[in-house]
Design an enzyme around this catalytic site. Structure first.
Site, mmCIF file in Angstrom:
data_model
loop_
_atom_site.group_PDB
_atom_site.id
_atom_site.type_symbol
_atom_site.label_atom_id
_atom_site.label_comp_id
_atom_site.label_asym_id
_atom_site.label_seq_id
_atom_site.Cartn_x
_atom_site.Cartn_y
_atom_site.Cartn_z
ATOM 1 N N GLU A 9 25.142 44.810 17.606
ATOM 2 C CA GLU A 9 24.037 44.525 18.524
ATOM 3 C C GLU A 9 24.554 43.770 19.741
ATOM 4 O O GLU A 9 25.539 43.035 19.646
ATOM 5 C CB GLU A 9 22.971 43.660 17.824
ATOM 6 C CG GLU A 9 22.432 44.262 16.542
ATOM 7 C CD GLU A 9 21.592 43.272 15.739
ATOM 8 O OE1 GLU A 9 20.970 42.395 16.365
ATOM 9 O OE2 GLU A 9 21.577 43.371 14.506
ATOM 10 N N LYS B 97 24.820 40.842 22.334
ATOM 11 C CA LYS B 97 24.600 39.395 22.227
ATOM 12 C C LYS B 97 23.919 38.911 23.511
ATOM 13 O O LYS B 97 24.570 38.605 24.502
ATOM 14 C CB LYS B 97 25.923 38.665 22.002
ATOM 15 C CG LYS B 97 25.771 37.197 21.660
ATOM 16 C CD LYS B 97 27.116 36.577 21.301
ATOM 17 C CE LYS B 97 26.951 35.128 20.877
ATOM 18 N NZ LYS B 97 26.461 34.281 21.974
ATOM 19 N N ASP C 74 22.198 36.756 26.288
ATOM 20 C CA ASP C 74 22.527 35.406 26.736
ATOM 21 C C ASP C 74 21.231 34.677 27.089
ATOM 22 O O ASP C 74 20.738 34.763 28.217
ATOM 23 C CB ASP C 74 23.447 35.480 27.952
ATOM 24 C CG ASP C 74 24.264 34.209 28.134
ATOM 25 O OD1 ASP C 74 24.275 33.384 27.214
ATOM 26 O OD2 ASP C 74 24.889 34.052 29.190
ATOM 27 N N TYR D 84 15.650 40.232 16.427
ATOM 28 C CA TYR D 84 16.777 40.892 15.764
ATOM 29 C C TYR D 84 16.998 40.497 14.306
ATOM 30 O O TYR D 84 17.926 40.978 13.677
ATOM 31 C CB TYR D 84 18.071 40.634 16.549
ATOM 32 C CG TYR D 84 18.345 39.180 16.892
ATOM 33 C CD1 TYR D 84 18.587 38.217 15.918
ATOM 34 C CD2 TYR D 84 18.358 38.772 18.225
ATOM 35 C CE1 TYR D 84 18.834 36.911 16.240
ATOM 36 C CE2 TYR D 84 18.611 37.454 18.566
ATOM 37 C CZ TYR D 84 18.855 36.529 17.565
ATOM 38 O OH TYR D 84 19.104 35.203 17.893
ATOM 39 N N LYS E 185 33.215 37.841 21.481
ATOM 40 C CA LYS E 185 32.970 37.347 22.841
ATOM 41 C C LYS E 185 33.843 38.112 23.834
ATOM 42 O O LYS E 185 35.056 38.245 23.630
ATOM 43 C CB LYS E 185 33.269 35.844 22.931
ATOM 44 C CG LYS E 185 32.458 34.970 21.972
ATOM 45 C CD LYS E 185 30.988 34.991 22.267
ATOM 46 C CE LYS E 185 30.606 34.213 23.488
ATOM 47 N NZ LYS E 185 30.640 32.756 23.316
ATOM 48 N N CYS F 8 35.791 5.741 47.366
ATOM 49 C CA CYS F 8 34.551 6.377 46.909
ATOM 50 C C CYS F 8 33.837 7.060 48.085
ATOM 51 O O CYS F 8 33.630 6.419 49.125
ATOM 52 C CB CYS F 8 33.627 5.334 46.277
ATOM 53 S SG CYS F 8 32.014 6.009 45.786
ATOM 54 N N CYS G 294 30.241 4.936 48.550
ATOM 55 C CA CYS G 294 30.127 3.522 48.963
ATOM 56 C C CYS G 294 31.386 2.982 49.618
ATOM 57 O O CYS G 294 31.408 1.834 50.082
ATOM 58 C CB CYS G 294 29.746 2.654 47.760
ATOM 59 S SG CYS G 294 31.054 2.518 46.520
ATOM 60 N N CYS H 19 35.019 4.790 40.507
ATOM 61 C CA CYS H 19 34.576 3.827 41.512
ATOM 62 C C CYS H 19 34.144 2.579 40.747
ATOM 63 O O CYS H 19 33.208 2.639 39.937
ATOM 64 C CB CYS H 19 33.408 4.379 42.322
ATOM 65 S SG CYS H 19 32.626 3.120 43.365
ATOM 66 N N CYS I 291 27.017 1.017 43.860
ATOM 67 C CA CYS I 291 27.318 2.361 44.358
ATOM 68 C C CYS I 291 26.091 3.245 44.080
ATOM 69 O O CYS I 291 25.698 3.404 42.909
ATOM 70 C CB CYS I 291 28.544 2.924 43.643
ATOM 71 S SG CYS I 291 28.990 4.602 44.136
#
Length: 669
Positions: A112, A114, A116, A223, A310, A404, A407, A422, A428
């Site tokens: 079957e 798969k 998503d 299913y 997969k 950063c 900041c 940071c 920040c």
């Protein structure tokens, strides 16, 4: 007269259910959409004027409109297992060998697609949809019945001779077309676009207004039939029966007599998957015979009679336009590759995470490089290589930032760690906002009425700088905010007030001490009666608590040396937030484990470590933190390591798996 109206209503419902079946299951409508809508409006009018004939599964309820404030957690009667994954034909052949080793007879397979999307379990009783529950953690999920009823692919009333009570499992997903429509509407409204159909489908199921869920245009495929009594000998037979009862079953499913046919099926859909109107990320294979499925049984987390194949990630080439940097709640800096938009596995990719400086150096990235991008697990885009042949020789190498981006504070890189931070955690902006979003989150103070956008607005308006500021907010400060009405403002204030009932362990998690996650917070709350006792604990005392190492202990002591943190704690206490342990509510269920000591190791799959320890205490046992001669039982999960080895060396400790632990509680050992 009343009987005539009731009959007319029932006849219209039956006729509309049949038309839904013809349209969504058979794909053979016999009336036009216009005619269907006229009949539906007639039924709506009759039901409105005669509420005494209400039916929770009427076709009119497809349009939604029901508001669900909370989605209650429901225990699955039959656990929803995850599937083992395979990534090449060698894995499949190994799986087949294991099957033949256990079953010395021919085996058929059902292959079957798969889908998503988001898994769902739907209970049917007496031929009618009774309850729909998300997968959750496999043991329990959220009840979303009102939302599922808006999905036209899912029948509310079944046809023919159906079993009295059973569950149908399936996947709820978004077609590419409907996903694009949603994003077009969001773009028109100036909202951020959704990233992919899978996450959008999953998120849609938890929208509180079922009418809004209906607008998303979700689809579903069913299913798996689940029940104590099964009216067939094979899975394939059950699929055909399910279709006759009114369920939408995948047209692409195929019965395969051997592994060669399975491989042909996989190869075909690997090349054709992007022609489908929806996304798939692989193929699911199941042993067809239900008797053979029963013989093969389950591991701790997966059925031995099923496997997911997969597909390999698709790879494309595109140009790197620039690298930007994001600041997370904990101050961690994440570099992001901004890419020239490119189509990948059915969606347009514009950005990909570069994770850290080490990844950038490993890739040897230069400005405006041409890079190879693939989607990990078909979802998350990542850069996997650089086409150096296309590089401009004068293009400079990308240098990681030193300050950063939010900041301007100089970044810190901790030795032996790949991430830059940071250190300006209290001032920040992304860290401050992230800290407060964390404080109100479901697993912490659970202030549902305070969303991320509202918190960001409150911070920009200088109304809040740390969690203690929530408790002095006034309605007149909230009302001028964008999209804020009287009722919304009151809901926020009510939610803040209710948060004062949240127990100490969740508050401790919520205040955001670095490295103190949900589990660590629970252990600290067990060992220290209050925030004051925790503040006074030495690093040595902290490391005596199970799972608290030097790094966490140092983070806790450092938190309490900061005057701003101490002021926040004192303010929270003064506002009535629980910063000390309440009365124990632990209920003792039995003395089955009295005078017995337990330790858990490895990855548990049937329950969390905390839940397992709670079970021990509720049955009279005691949890200890180390392997020694005082330990009676070591319960091992997956990938158990040194503790298992030490217990085996001692020799007197009984070693159990999770199932054995449950049997011990039930008195079966």
């Amino acid at each position: 007269m009343s009987e005539n109206i009731q009959k007319k209503i029932e006849d219209l419902r039956e006729e509309l259910h049949q038309h839904n079946y013809n349209y969504y299951t058979l794909d053979e409508p016999i009336i036009s959409d216009f005619e269907f809508d006229l009949k539906l409006k007639e039924l709506q009018e009759l039901e409105k004027n005669h509420p005494e004939f209400y039916d929770s599964n009427s076709p009119t309820l497809r349009v939604g409109g029901e508001i669900t404030k909370n989605f209650p957690t429901v225990q699955h009667q039959f656990r929803m297992y995850s599937l083992d994954n395979s990534y090449d034909f060698n894995d499949l052949e190994d799986w087949e060998k294991r099957i033949f080793k256990a079953i010395d007879e021919p085996v058929e397979f059902v292959a079957e697609l798969k889908y998503d999307g988001a898994s769902i379990s739907i209970l049917y009783e007496n031929g009618q949809l009774s309850q729909a529950v998300t997968r959750g953690d496999g043991f329990q999920g959220d009840e979303i019945t009102a939302n599922v009823k808006t999905i036209s692919d899912i029948p509310m009333v079944l046809k023919g001779d159906v079993p009295e009570r059973f569950f149908m499992r399936g996947e709820i997903y978004l077609t590419r077309k409907n996903f694009d429509k949603i994003n077009e509407r969001r773009a028109e409204e100036g909202l951020d676009l959704f990233m992919n159909p899978r996450n959008t489908a999953s998120g849609s199921l938890k929208i509180q207004d079922s009418g809004e869920v209906r607008k998303r245009g979700l689809s579903a495929v069913l299913y798996q039939f689940i029940s104590n009594e099964v009216p067939a000998q094979t899975h394939w037979e059950l699929l055909q029966k399910a279709k006759d009862w009114g369920f939408r079953i995948s047209d692409q499913a195929k019965l395969c007599s051997n592994m060669d046919e399975v491989k042909d099926f996989i190869n075909y859909w690997d090349s054709k998957r992007h022609e489908l109107p929806f996304e798939i990320d692989g193929i699911v294979l199941k042993v067809n015979s239900l008797k053979q499925q029963q013989q093969l049984g389950y591991t701790a987390k997966s059925p031995r009679w099923a496997m997911a194949y997969k597909f390999k990630a698709e790879k494309v080439e595109t140009e790197l336009e620039k690298v930007t940097y994001q600041v997370g709640r904990t101050g961690a800096i994440t570099p992001v590759a901004n890419l020239k938009p490119v189509l990948l596995a059915g969606t347009v990719v514009k950005r990909a995470s570069l994770h850290n400086e080490d990844i950038i150096k490993k890739l040897g990235l230069h400005e405006n490089d041409f890079v190879y991008v693939e989607k990990g697990g078909e979802i998350i885009p990542k850069i996997v290589g650089v086409n150096t042949e296309k590089r401009n020789p004068e293009s400079p190498e990308i240098q990681y930032i030193t300050h950063c981006p939010e900041c301007g504070t100089e970044l810190v890189k901790i030795e032996d760690q790949a991430i830059h931070f940071c250190p300006n955690e209290l001032h920040c902006p992304p860290q401050v906002i992230g800290r407060m979003i964390h404080y109100v989150s479901r697993k912490a103070l659970n202030i549902e009425s305070l969303g991320q956008e509202t918190i960001a607005q409150l911070y920009r308006e200088k109304l809040i700088e740390n969690p203690a500021d929530f408790y002095v907010l006034k309605k007149e400060q909230l009302l001028p905010l964008e999209r804020m009405a009287e009722k919304s403002a009151q809901n926020i204030l009510d939610g803040i007030e209710k948060s004062k009932e949240i127990p100490f362990e969740k508050v401790l998690f919520g205040i955001g001490i670095k490295h103190v996650g949900e589990t660590v917070a629970k252990k600290l709350a067990k060992n220290f009666e209050s925030i004051d006792a925790l503040r006074e604990a030495t690093a040595e005392e902290l490391t005596q608590v199970e799972d608290i190492g030097g790094k966490i202990a140092e983070s806790i002591t450092e938190f309490f040396t900061n005057q701003e943190n101490l002021l926040m704690i004192e303010r929270l206490k003064s506002y009535g937030v629980h910063l000390e342990k309440g009365e124990s509510t632990n209920e003792v269920l039995s003395n089955t484990l009295e005078n017995k000591t337990f330790l858990f190791t490895g990855k548990l799959t049937l329950f969390t470590r905390d839940a397992a320890e709670e079970i021990v205490e509720k049955h009279g046992g005691k949890n200890i933190s180390a392997v020694s001669k005082n330990l009676n039982y070591l319960v091992v999960g997956e990938k158990a390591g040194s503790k298992l080895k030490k217990a085996q060396e001692i020799g007197t400790i009984e070693i159990l798996d999770e199932q054995g632990f449950l049997e011990l509680i039930e008195g079966k050992r």
